[in-house]
Design a protein around this motif. Structure first.
Motif, PDB file in Angstrom:
ATOM      1  N   VAL A   1      20.687   4.952 -11.572  1.00  0.00           N
ATOM      2  CA  VAL A   1      19.165   4.854 -10.955  1.00  0.00           C
ATOM      3  C   VAL A   1      18.865   4.403  -9.583  1.00  0.00           C
ATOM      4  N   ALA A   2      18.116   5.109  -9.082  1.00  0.00           N
ATOM      5  CA  ALA A   2      17.721   4.692  -7.835  1.00  0.00           C
ATOM      6  C   ALA A   2      16.836   3.487  -7.625  1.00  0.00           C
ATOM      7  N   VAL A   3      16.945   2.570  -6.729  1.00  0.00           N
ATOM      8  CA  VAL A   3      16.386   1.336  -6.869  1.00  0.00           C
ATOM      9  C   VAL A   3      15.696   1.176  -5.458  1.00  0.00           C
ATOM     10  N   LEU A   4      14.342   0.620  -5.585  1.00  0.00           N
ATOM     11  CA  LEU A   4      13.420   0.328  -4.242  1.00  0.00           C
ATOM     12  C   LEU A   4      12.692  -1.014  -4.486  1.00  0.00           C
ATOM     13  N   VAL A   5      13.011  -2.000  -3.312  1.00  0.00           N
ATOM     14  CA  VAL A   5      12.801  -3.275  -3.722  1.00  0.00           C
ATOM     15  C   VAL A   5      11.878  -3.933  -2.433  1.00  0.00           C
ATOM     16  N   VAL A   6      10.824  -4.567  -2.455  1.00  0.00           N
ATOM     17  CA  VAL A   6      10.492  -5.279  -1.521  1.00  0.00           C
ATOM     18  C   VAL A   6      10.543  -6.689  -1.708  1.00  0.00           C
TER      19      VAL A   6
ATOM     20  N   THR B   1       0.829  -1.142  -0.078  1.00  0.00           N
ATOM     21  CA  THR B   1      -0.067  -0.048   0.158  1.00  0.00           C
ATOM     22  C   THR B   1       0.789   1.324   0.005  1.00  0.00           C
ATOM     23  N   LEU B   2       2.083   1.229   0.562  1.00  0.00           N
ATOM     24  CA  LEU B   2       2.991   2.269   0.653  1.00  0.00           C
ATOM     25  C   LEU B   2       3.421   2.514  -0.691  1.00  0.00           C
ATOM     26  N   LEU B   3       3.649   1.631  -1.252  1.00  0.00           N
ATOM     27  CA  LEU B   3       4.293   1.716  -2.759  1.00  0.00           C
ATOM     28  C   LEU B   3       3.009   2.082  -3.584  1.00  0.00           C
ATOM     29  N   ARG B   4       2.060   1.611  -3.466  1.00  0.00           N
ATOM     30  CA  ARG B   4       0.760   2.146  -4.329  1.00  0.00           C
ATOM     31  C   ARG B   4       0.209   3.644  -4.094  1.00  0.00           C
ATOM     32  N   THR B   5       0.560   3.992  -2.977  1.00  0.00           N
ATOM     33  CA  THR B   5       0.030   5.512  -2.704  1.00  0.00           C
ATOM     34  C   THR B   5       0.953   6.475  -3.222  1.00  0.00           C
ATOM     35  N   VAL B   6       2.321   5.954  -3.209  1.00  0.00           N
ATOM     36  CA  VAL B   6       3.640   6.857  -3.754  1.00  0.00           C
ATOM     37  C   VAL B   6       3.225   6.825  -5.302  1.00  0.00           C
ATOM     38  N   PHE B   7       2.899   5.906  -5.924  1.00  0.00           N
ATOM     39  CA  PHE B   7       2.646   5.907  -7.222  1.00  0.00           C
ATOM     40  C   PHE B   7       1.214   6.232  -7.532  1.00  0.00           C
ATOM     41  N   GLY B   8       0.425   6.800  -6.851  1.00  0.00           N
ATOM     42  CA  GLY B   8      -1.101   7.150  -7.199  1.00  0.00           C
ATOM     43  C   GLY B   8      -1.973   6.015  -7.619  1.00  0.00           C
ATOM     44  N   LEU B   9      -1.752   4.857  -6.943  1.00  0.00           N
ATOM     45  CA  LEU B   9      -2.666   3.793  -7.284  1.00  0.00           C
ATOM     46  C   LEU B   9      -3.350   3.553  -6.062  1.00  0.00           C
ATOM     47  N   ALA B  10      -3.040   3.804  -4.776  1.00  0.00           N
ATOM     48  CA  ALA B  10      -3.967   3.721  -3.760  1.00  0.00           C
ATOM     49  C   ALA B  10      -4.338   5.449  -3.184  1.00  0.00           C
ATOM     50  N   ASP B  11      -5.504   5.654  -2.461  1.00  0.00           N
ATOM     51  CA  ASP B  11      -5.736   6.880  -1.860  1.00  0.00           C
ATOM     52  C   ASP B  11      -4.828   7.667  -1.042  1.00  0.00           C
TER      53      ASP B  11
END
Length: 227
Positions: free
Chosen positions: A179-184, A42-52
């Protein structure tokens, strides 16, 4: 490159992420870890505008990113491979890759050399691939689209150990190119071996943000109840 300030988010009235603060710098590899259900996706989705987005700010490359606008981050050079891999099932492997390719940008790794099956199955509909094969296609799409930031949710899901080793090496080369990289990932011990910094999430909040060291590993083990 990516700066998140007091970010809260969720779905409708449901609050999942609470006041998250973090940044991912140019050439940095950051791991976002936490047990299942802690709010990482949900954190990733919020950052990318896919969650509220329910509060807070997101900035990328010095520019504010409005809520609910995934197209803005995409245009600025950020890519996300979501938990469900984000491939288009009715399109072929080749067509999926073509949609992710950006003019005047070539990633630091050749995705076809990294994942030979992309060539072998280029005419196959993506929806008919196995889970691990879709994972490879999803990661390849993220690498092709992410000229400034690559974010991958559930990095090693469905991948054989030998492929994981190749993917890690590829992400290290990508980061070395700026390039910046963020992984779960759900394999925290392995992830801590190659990332520069770790974010640890607990009950919707980031409770740890630190460079990776021996003490970091001990703290992660405590919070994740690995040992």
């Amino acid at each position: 490159m990516l700066t998140v300030t007091a970010l809260s988010g969720g779905y409708g009235q449901a609050n999942v992420v609470r006041e998250a603060d973090f940044a991912v710098g140019t050439g940095e590899i950051v791991a976002l870890l936490g047990r299942n259900g802690m709010g990482k996706t949900t954190l990733l989705r919020t950052v990318f505008g896919l969650a509220d987005r329910q509060g807070g700010e997101v900035a990328f490359a010095g520019r504010p990113v409005p809520p609910g606008r995934p197209d803005v981050l995409a245009r600025l050079g950020a890519s996300l491979m979501p938990e469900d891999r984000g491939v288009f099932p009715t399109l072929t492997v080749e067509e999926n890759l073509a949609l992710a390719t950006r003019r005047s940008f070539a990633p630091a790794v050749d995705v076809h050399a990294l994942f030979p099956l992309l060539t072998e199955r280029r005419r196959q509909p993506a929806g008919t691939l196995s889970g691990g094969q879709k994972q490879q296609l999803g990661i390849a799409r993220a690498l092709l689209a992410g000229r400034r930031l690559v974010v991958v949710d559930e990095l090693t899901q469905g991948l054989q150990p030998s492929v994981v080793t190749d993917v890690v090496a590829a992400l290290q080369r990508v980061a070395a190119s700026g390039v910046a990289v963020l992984v779960v990932d759900q394999q925290p011990d392995r992830t801590l071996d190659w990332c520069h910094r770790v974010l640890l999430m607990e009950s919707g909040r980031l409770v740890l943000d630190t460079p990776i060291a021996a003490e970091t590993r001990r703290r992660c083990h405590e919070l994740l109840m690995l040992r």
